[in-house]
Design a protein around this motif. Sequence first.
Motif, PDB file in Angstrom:
ATOM      1  N   TYR A   1      -2.723   5.692   4.909  1.00 31.37           N
ATOM      2  CA  TYR A   1      -3.094   5.546   6.314  1.00 31.37           C
ATOM      3  C   TYR A   1      -4.610   5.370   6.470  1.00 31.37           C
ATOM      4  O   TYR A   1      -5.092   4.532   7.234  1.00 31.37           O
ATOM      5  N   ASP A   2      -5.361   6.183   5.731  1.00 33.54           N
ATOM      6  CA  ASP A   2      -6.831   6.087   5.801  1.00 33.54           C
ATOM      7  C   ASP A   2      -7.333   4.737   5.275  1.00 33.54           C
ATOM      8  O   ASP A   2      -8.265   4.138   5.819  1.00 33.54           O
ATOM      9  N   VAL A   3      -6.690   4.289   4.174  1.00 36.61           N
ATOM     10  CA  VAL A   3      -7.080   2.991   3.622  1.00 36.61           C
ATOM     11  C   VAL A   3      -6.814   1.881   4.652  1.00 36.61           C
ATOM     12  O   VAL A   3      -7.647   0.992   4.880  1.00 36.61           O
ATOM     13  N   CYS A   4      -5.640   1.947   5.294  1.00 35.09           N
ATOM     14  CA  CYS A   4      -5.288   0.912   6.279  1.00 35.09           C
ATOM     15  C   CYS A   4      -6.264   0.936   7.452  1.00 35.09           C
ATOM     16  O   CYS A   4      -6.667  -0.122   7.945  1.00 35.09           O
TER      17      CYS A   4
ATOM     18  N   GLU B   1       3.611   6.144  12.434  1.00 40.47           N
ATOM     19  CA  GLU B   1       2.228   6.372  12.006  1.00 40.47           C
ATOM     20  C   GLU B   1       1.676   5.145  11.290  1.00 40.47           C
ATOM     21  O   GLU B   1       0.524   4.747  11.483  1.00 40.47           O
ATOM     22  N   GLY B   2       2.524   4.514  10.459  1.00 42.20           N
ATOM     23  CA  GLY B   2       2.087   3.317   9.742  1.00 42.20           C
ATOM     24  C   GLY B   2       1.745   2.179  10.695  1.00 42.20           C
ATOM     25  O   GLY B   2       0.713   1.514  10.555  1.00 42.20           O
ATOM     26  N   TYR B   3       2.596   1.977  11.677  1.00 41.80           N
ATOM     27  CA  TYR B   3       2.317   0.921  12.641  1.00 41.80           C
ATOM     28  C   TYR B   3       1.105   1.258  13.519  1.00 41.80           C
ATOM     29  O   TYR B   3       0.359   0.378  13.944  1.00 41.80           O
ATOM     30  N   ALA B   4       0.901   2.558  13.767  1.00 40.05           N
ATOM     31  CA  ALA B   4      -0.225   2.986  14.612  1.00 40.05           C
ATOM     32  C   ALA B   4      -1.566   2.673  13.973  1.00 40.05           C
ATOM     33  O   ALA B   4      -2.549   2.407  14.676  1.00 40.05           O
ATOM     34  N   VAL B   5      -1.636   2.739  12.634  1.00 39.70           N
ATOM     35  CA  VAL B   5      -2.923   2.467  11.972  1.00 39.70           C
ATOM     36  C   VAL B   5      -3.111   0.984  11.687  1.00 39.70           C
ATOM     37  O   VAL B   5      -4.134   0.587  11.136  1.00 39.70           O
ATOM     38  N   GLY B   6      -2.111   0.128  12.046  1.00 39.58           N
ATOM     39  CA  GLY B   6      -2.311  -1.313  11.959  1.00 39.58           C
ATOM     40  C   GLY B   6      -1.471  -2.048  10.946  1.00 39.58           C
ATOM     41  O   GLY B   6      -1.637  -3.258  10.765  1.00 39.58           O
TER      42      GLY B   6
ATOM     43  N   LEU C   1       0.826  -1.207   0.000  1.00 44.75           N
ATOM     44  CA  LEU C   1       0.000   0.000   0.000  1.00 44.75           C
ATOM     45  C   LEU C   1       0.861   1.259   0.000  1.00 44.75           C
ATOM     46  O   LEU C   1       1.662   1.482   0.931  1.00 44.75           O
ATOM     47  N   ASP C   2       0.704   2.065  -1.077  1.00 42.76           N
ATOM     48  CA  ASP C   2       1.384   3.364  -1.144  1.00 42.76           C
ATOM     49  C   ASP C   2       0.775   4.312  -0.112  1.00 42.76           C
ATOM     50  O   ASP C   2      -0.435   4.252   0.155  1.00 42.76           O
ATOM     51  N   VAL C   3       1.623   5.182   0.466  1.00 45.85           N
ATOM     52  CA  VAL C   3       1.132   6.109   1.487  1.00 45.85           C
ATOM     53  C   VAL C   3       0.546   7.358   0.849  1.00 45.85           C
ATOM     54  O   VAL C   3      -0.572   7.795   1.176  1.00 45.85           O
TER      55      VAL C   3
ATOM     56  N   HIS D   1      -9.922  -7.253   8.568  1.00 44.32           N
ATOM     57  CA  HIS D   1      -8.869  -6.833   9.493  1.00 44.32           C
ATOM     58  C   HIS D   1      -7.703  -7.824   9.560  1.00 44.32           C
ATOM     59  O   HIS D   1      -6.614  -7.485  10.018  1.00 44.32           O
ATOM     60  N   HIS D   2      -7.914  -9.053   9.079  1.00 45.06           N
ATOM     61  CA  HIS D   2      -6.846 -10.055   9.099  1.00 45.06           C
ATOM     62  C   HIS D   2      -5.822  -9.856   7.983  1.00 45.06           C
ATOM     63  O   HIS D   2      -4.745 -10.460   8.001  1.00 45.06           O
ATOM     64  N   ILE D   3      -6.116  -9.020   6.970  1.00 49.52           N
ATOM     65  CA  ILE D   3      -5.212  -8.825   5.832  1.00 49.52           C
ATOM     66  C   ILE D   3      -3.945  -8.100   6.287  1.00 49.52           C
ATOM     67  O   ILE D   3      -4.009  -7.110   7.018  1.00 49.52           O
ATOM     68  N   VAL D   4      -2.795  -8.603   5.858  1.00 44.29           N
ATOM     69  CA  VAL D   4      -1.507  -7.991   6.213  1.00 44.29           C
ATOM     70  C   VAL D   4      -1.253  -6.789   5.300  1.00 44.29           C
ATOM     71  O   VAL D   4      -1.337  -6.902   4.065  1.00 44.29           O
ATOM     72  N   VAL D   5      -0.920  -5.661   5.909  1.00 40.82           N
ATOM     73  CA  VAL D   5      -0.651  -4.432   5.158  1.00 40.82           C
ATOM     74  C   VAL D   5       0.828  -4.071   5.295  1.00 40.82           C
ATOM     75  O   VAL D   5       1.357  -3.995   6.408  1.00 40.82           O
TER      76      VAL D   5
END
Length: 375
Positions: A63-66, A94-99, A53-55, A76-80
């Motif tokens: 981030y919003d997509v994630c 920030e990336g880790y914060a959104v999952g 996923l491009d930021v 929610h099980h999909i790895v991003v």
Amino acid sequence: MALQRILAVDDEPFNLEILEEILEDLNFDLLTASSGPECLEIIETFDPQVILLDVSMPQMNGYDVCRAIKANPETHHIVVMFVSARGSVEERMEGYAVGAEDYIVKPFGQGELKSKLMNLSQMLLDKDILEQQVEDATSTAFDAMATSSEMGQIVNYIEQISQVDDVSTLINAMIKCLSSFGLNCNVEVRVDTQRLHFATSGLCSPIVVELFDILKSKGRLHEFTSRILVNYDLVSVLILNMPNDENKHGRIRDHICFLVSVTEQQLLAIMTRKELNTQKDNLDNALTMINGKFKSLMGMLNTNRRQNESVFRSLQERFESKIPTMGLDEDQEIFIFSNVDEAIQNSVAREEAIEMVQSAFKEIEGDLSLLTDKS
């Protein structure tokens, strides 16, 4: 499951082409999307395991997509893994914060991306193994809880029937215990040349009664479809709704066999106590009759002894008063008195024997009374 399906999301077609070239020789099932909304639409049908996923994208950034992916219970099980030209600590956090599970910074080498994907593939395999272990452990825990509850019911049943002396009370207690497992059962009891029938519903149908008669001598255990029949010498139990789950089915079958065995033993104990009580009553009656006869015989012996004493006393008095007036010489008188005396001595000897018999009768009477009390 190993990594197979990947979705790459980037608003720059050139970046997507590079990703396609890098992953071409890895035999992944790869789809691409050029925007966040398109990504969310594709995952509804494609179900990717990993999203690259491009930021920085217009309309909806990575981030919003994630956030949307992780907020949806279906996805929610999909790895991003974020793919970004910016790799500062703040952006990574920030990336880790959104999952997100991983982060790679552009430009990246072919080997770096492949290595990260292989690590994600291993992570998916480990995750599957862990989930299966959790599922197995949960199933084992629930089975243990169920078994503990079932064993508690069985223990309560055993404690309850230990003092039961009535067949109907015993069988109804067993039916209640089996019903606590959710089982619908029919029972046949064979005692005193009678066949007694009981059921969860209150009555056994004619076909069930016939089935008991056909199979009562055909072995200990019969299973057919969702039914099971357990046969013992005195008790047969037919369960009409055995569980479909294999583990529960086996566990419940063992419980049923154990309960029928325990019930059979308690039924034998009831019948034994009943027979012993009957024998005790018969013995009490016999002892009472014998005791009465002994008392009657002792009374007759006492009466006979008193009559003998009276007869010999009267005879002795008559001889003592008459013989001196009969004009007999001395030898004749001595002869008569010696014979009378001998007869009296013989009578005394018989009285002593009678007294010995009476003493023996009294001992026997005491022993019978003691035996009666103990019985």
